[in-house]
Motif scaffolding. Structure first.
Motif, PDB file in Angstrom:
ATOM      1  N   THR A   1       0.927  -1.372   0.007  1.00  0.00           N
ATOM      2  CA  THR A   1      -0.072  -0.308  -0.013  1.00  0.00           C
ATOM      3  C   THR A   1       0.930   1.473  -0.174  1.00  0.00           C
ATOM      4  N   ALA A   2       1.806   1.382   0.775  1.00  0.00           N
ATOM      5  CA  ALA A   2       2.767   2.431   1.123  1.00  0.00           C
ATOM      6  C   ALA A   2       3.431   2.440  -0.428  1.00  0.00           C
ATOM      7  N   VAL A   3       3.916   1.441  -0.915  1.00  0.00           N
ATOM      8  CA  VAL A   3       4.870   1.805  -2.509  1.00  0.00           C
ATOM      9  C   VAL A   3       3.742   2.306  -3.510  1.00  0.00           C
ATOM     10  N   ILE A   4       2.567   1.542  -3.617  1.00  0.00           N
ATOM     11  CA  ILE A   4       1.701   2.041  -4.419  1.00  0.00           C
ATOM     12  C   ILE A   4       1.246   3.636  -4.449  1.00  0.00           C
ATOM     13  N   LYS A   5       0.915   3.918  -3.045  1.00  0.00           N
ATOM     14  CA  LYS A   5       0.667   5.346  -2.577  1.00  0.00           C
ATOM     15  C   LYS A   5       1.930   6.516  -3.033  1.00  0.00           C
ATOM     16  N   ALA A   6       3.128   6.075  -2.883  1.00  0.00           N
ATOM     17  CA  ALA A   6       4.296   6.736  -3.169  1.00  0.00           C
ATOM     18  C   ALA A   6       4.301   6.917  -4.791  1.00  0.00           C
ATOM     19  N   VAL A   7       4.103   5.917  -5.432  1.00  0.00           N
ATOM     20  CA  VAL A   7       4.139   5.873  -6.963  1.00  0.00           C
ATOM     21  C   VAL A   7       2.856   6.543  -7.499  1.00  0.00           C
ATOM     22  N   VAL A   8       1.637   6.528  -7.009  1.00  0.00           N
ATOM     23  CA  VAL A   8       0.573   7.166  -7.457  1.00  0.00           C
ATOM     24  C   VAL A   8       0.766   8.436  -7.316  1.00  0.00           C
ATOM     25  N   GLU A   9       1.207   9.208  -5.782  1.00  0.00           N
ATOM     26  CA  GLU A   9       1.309  10.311  -5.933  1.00  0.00           C
ATOM     27  C   GLU A   9       2.330  11.137  -6.472  1.00  0.00           C
ATOM     28  N   THR A  10       3.194  10.446  -7.336  1.00  0.00           N
ATOM     29  CA  THR A  10       4.108  11.121  -8.020  1.00  0.00           C
ATOM     30  C   THR A  10       3.536  11.852  -9.145  1.00  0.00           C
ATOM     31  N   HIS A  11       2.191  11.673  -9.449  1.00  0.00           N
ATOM     32  CA  HIS A  11       1.288  12.254 -10.602  1.00  0.00           C
ATOM     33  C   HIS A  11       0.817  13.406  -9.992  1.00  0.00           C
ATOM     34  N   PRO A  12       0.944  14.526 -10.308  1.00  0.00           N
ATOM     35  CA  PRO A  12       0.320  15.764  -9.950  1.00  0.00           C
ATOM     36  C   PRO A  12      -1.285  15.615 -10.016  1.00  0.00           C
ATOM     37  N   GLY A  13      -1.831  14.913 -10.856  1.00  0.00           N
ATOM     38  CA  GLY A  13      -3.401  14.883 -10.903  1.00  0.00           C
ATOM     39  C   GLY A  13      -4.083  13.979 -10.113  1.00  0.00           C
ATOM     40  N   TRP A  14      -3.502  13.277  -9.372  1.00  0.00           N
ATOM     41  CA  TRP A  14      -3.939  11.929  -8.543  1.00  0.00           C
ATOM     42  C   TRP A  14      -3.441  12.286  -7.016  1.00  0.00           C
ATOM     43  N   ILE A  15      -4.580  11.641  -6.315  1.00  0.00           N
ATOM     44  CA  ILE A  15      -4.527  11.907  -4.784  1.00  0.00           C
ATOM     45  C   ILE A  15      -5.080  10.434  -4.141  1.00  0.00           C
ATOM     46  N   ILE A  16      -4.342  10.072  -3.181  1.00  0.00           N
ATOM     47  CA  ILE A  16      -4.843   8.535  -2.873  1.00  0.00           C
ATOM     48  C   ILE A  16      -5.712   9.205  -1.666  1.00  0.00           C
ATOM     49  N   ALA A  17      -7.097   9.026  -1.902  1.00  0.00           N
ATOM     50  CA  ALA A  17      -8.480   9.537  -0.898  1.00  0.00           C
ATOM     51  C   ALA A  17      -8.510   8.538   0.062  1.00  0.00           C
ATOM     52  N   GLY A  18      -8.154   7.358   0.073  1.00  0.00           N
ATOM     53  CA  GLY A  18      -8.394   6.461   1.106  1.00  0.00           C
ATOM     54  C   GLY A  18      -7.619   5.236   0.817  1.00  0.00           C
ATOM     55  N   ASN A  19      -7.801   4.270   1.975  1.00  0.00           N
ATOM     56  CA  ASN A  19      -7.080   2.756   1.635  1.00  0.00           C
ATOM     57  C   ASN A  19      -7.953   2.113   2.757  1.00  0.00           C
ATOM     58  N   ALA A  20      -8.153   0.784   1.936  1.00  0.00           N
ATOM     59  CA  ALA A  20      -8.784  -0.482   2.914  1.00  0.00           C
ATOM     60  C   ALA A  20      -7.938  -1.614   2.605  1.00  0.00           C
TER      61      ALA A  20
END
Length: 141
Positions: free
Chosen positions: A19-38
């Motif tokens: 989850t931490a790896v996915i979050k770190a990679v996704v948030e390199t894109h300025p148009g995306w935000i991790i709004a939650g995790n389950a």
């Protein structure tokens, strides 16, 4: 949704490390935000009942409720949901992936794999490079 608004993404995965790896990679894109995790499918279904996400990154194997069942429940309630299956073992999970696609998931991808040692500083550029295929799949989803 306006063009300059960030896309809200939900990560559904029982591995805190992944989850931490996915979050770190996704948030390199300025148009995306991790709004939650389950941490399991049941939590994901409950979260999608109370909040709209532009994309759900759904793992397959999780405790309580797996990704296939969660995909089915989310798609029955919210048929316009966009769910991208993320599984590290694509070849061993093809039957689960196909079942998820039949239920409405839009595609599947392996999560990014970062090779670093504890204490390493991982740059944004390295996250983008190591996660390029993953980021491309999210962008097309």
């Amino acid at each position: 949704m306006k063009m300059n608004e960030k896309k809200n993404i939900l990560i559904v995965n029982d591995s805190p490390m992944l989850t931490a790896v996915i979050k770190a990679v996704v948030e390199t894109h300025p148009g995306w935000i991790i709004a939650g995790n389950a941490g399991n499918g049941k939590e994901a279904v409950a979260m999608t009942d109370s909040q709209r996400f532009d994309l759900v990154l759904m793992d397959i194997h999780m405790p309580v409720m797996d990704g296939v069942e969660a995909t089915g429940q989310i798609m029955r309630k919210w048929p316009k949901s966009r769910i991208l299956i993320t599984t590290a073992t694509v070849n061993r999970n093809m039957s689960y992936i196909f079942n998820s696609l039949k239920l409405g998931a839009i595609d599947y991808v392996k999560p990014p794999a970062l090779s670093f040692k504890p204490g390493d500083v991982v740059s944004t550029e390295r996250l983008k490079k190591d996660g390029a295929i993953f980021l491309h799949k999210i962008n097309t989803a």
